[in-house]
Design an enzyme around this catalytic site. Structure first.
Site, mmCIF file in Angstrom:
data_model
loop_
_atom_site.group_PDB
_atom_site.id
_atom_site.type_symbol
_atom_site.label_atom_id
_atom_site.label_comp_id
_atom_site.label_asym_id
_atom_site.label_seq_id
_atom_site.Cartn_x
_atom_site.Cartn_y
_atom_site.Cartn_z
ATOM 1 N N LEU A 1 9.409 16.446 2.335
ATOM 2 C CA LEU A 1 8.426 16.755 3.369
ATOM 3 C C LEU A 1 7.023 16.792 2.775
ATOM 4 C CD1 LEU A 1 7.756 17.557 6.266
ATOM 5 C CD2 LEU A 1 8.333 19.924 5.670
ATOM 6 N N ARG B 1 11.488 -18.886 -1.552
ATOM 7 C CA ARG B 1 10.603 -17.932 -0.872
ATOM 8 C C ARG B 1 9.160 -18.020 -1.359
ATOM 9 N NH1 ARG B 1 12.197 -12.126 -3.741
ATOM 10 N NH2 ARG B 1 12.327 -12.936 -5.858
ATOM 11 N N ARG C 1 -3.372 8.427 4.863
ATOM 12 C CA ARG C 1 -3.327 7.212 5.681
ATOM 13 C C ARG C 1 -3.633 7.453 7.163
ATOM 14 N NH1 ARG C 1 -4.868 3.588 2.306
ATOM 15 N NH2 ARG C 1 -3.753 3.831 0.344
ATOM 16 N N GLN D 1 0.840 -1.200 0.000
ATOM 17 C CA GLN D 1 0.000 0.000 0.000
ATOM 18 C C GLN D 1 0.878 1.254 0.000
ATOM 19 O OE1 GLN D 1 -2.779 0.043 3.324
ATOM 20 N NE2 GLN D 1 -4.452 -0.285 1.900
#
Length: 238
Positions: free
Chosen positions: A190, A172, A200, A77
């Site tokens: 920033l 894996r 989020r 995400q």
């Protein structure tokens, strides 16, 4: 503080940073060949103006670097913000960098996120929201046990493949993916950090990534208290 524990075994660590609130101010004031030596109330008002009016380029001159350890479902995400950074900032080139540990090369002990029995959530009433209320703990207990069993089976098959001489990059495939913890460095302007936070930290974001966003916010606002406060405030109102 430069380290915050998240979930059961995850964390966010502030590795480095470049700049301060004054960096944002001086990046804006250079248009008039002016510079502030110390942050004043006038400078804070300028930061507020820049955030409110969408003049975001000065926020790109300050940079934060984090080390993050999170389940793969969170990492993937998060990765969308690196892909979308260039489009968001309108620069034609991303101001984000992402370097992740790879199981092609390492075989360190796999670590998995396993929700506790009281952490499983129900389907949402609204499809735009990822999950609903917590389910009954009896069901949660059963699903926690089931997930742990599934992980153990995957680990056994993974180790068997390695022991048989299969290369790590293929072995894996036997590891259950979405709960597997991965580690990466995220370096971002920033502005990019604030954009991530504005989305989020929302109530309808997946809870697990919300927890990581809160850690990023806490570490970032200690370094850029005025810029973070004004920019996040502007984005949330929007």
């Amino acid at each position: 503080m430069s380290f915050i524990q998240v979930l059961d075994q995850g964390y966010v660590r502030l590795v480095d940073k470049m700049g301060s609130d004054l960096t944002v101010v001086n990046a804006a004031r250079v248009s008039y060949a002016k510079q502030s030596k110390e942050l004043t109330d006038r400078d804070i008002r300028l930061i507020r103006f820049l955030a409110r009016e969408g003049h975001t380029s000065p926020f790109r001159h300050a940079v934060l670097q984090f080390e993050i350890y999170a389940p793969l479902m969170v990492a993937r995400q998060w990765w969308k913000y690196v892909v979308g950074s260039a489009h968001m900032e309108g620069t034609g080139d991303s101001l984000d960098a992402w370097n992740e540990s790879s199981r092609r090369y390492i075989t360190e002990e796999p670590v998995f996120y396993v929700p506790r029995k009281d952490e499983w959530r129900s389907k949402p009433d609204n499809s735009k929201q990822g999950s609903g209320q917590p389910i009954e703990w009896e069901k949660g207990e059963a699903f926690t046990a089931s997930l742990m069993e599934y992980i153990e089976q995957g680990l056994e098959k993974y180790q068997a493949a390695l022991d048989a001489g299969i290369c790590a990059e293929q072995a894996r495939l036997f590891l259950p993916a979405y709960g597997l913890y991965v580690r990466w460095y995220w370096t971002a302007s920033l502005q990019a950090v604030c954009h991530f936070l504005s989305q989020r930290l929302e109530h309808d974001a997946q809870k697990e990534i919300q927890l990581y966003a809160k850690a990023i916010l806490q570490l970032s606002e200690a370094q850029f208290p005025n810029a973070i406060a004004q920019f996040i405030k502007k984005e949330e109102v929007k």
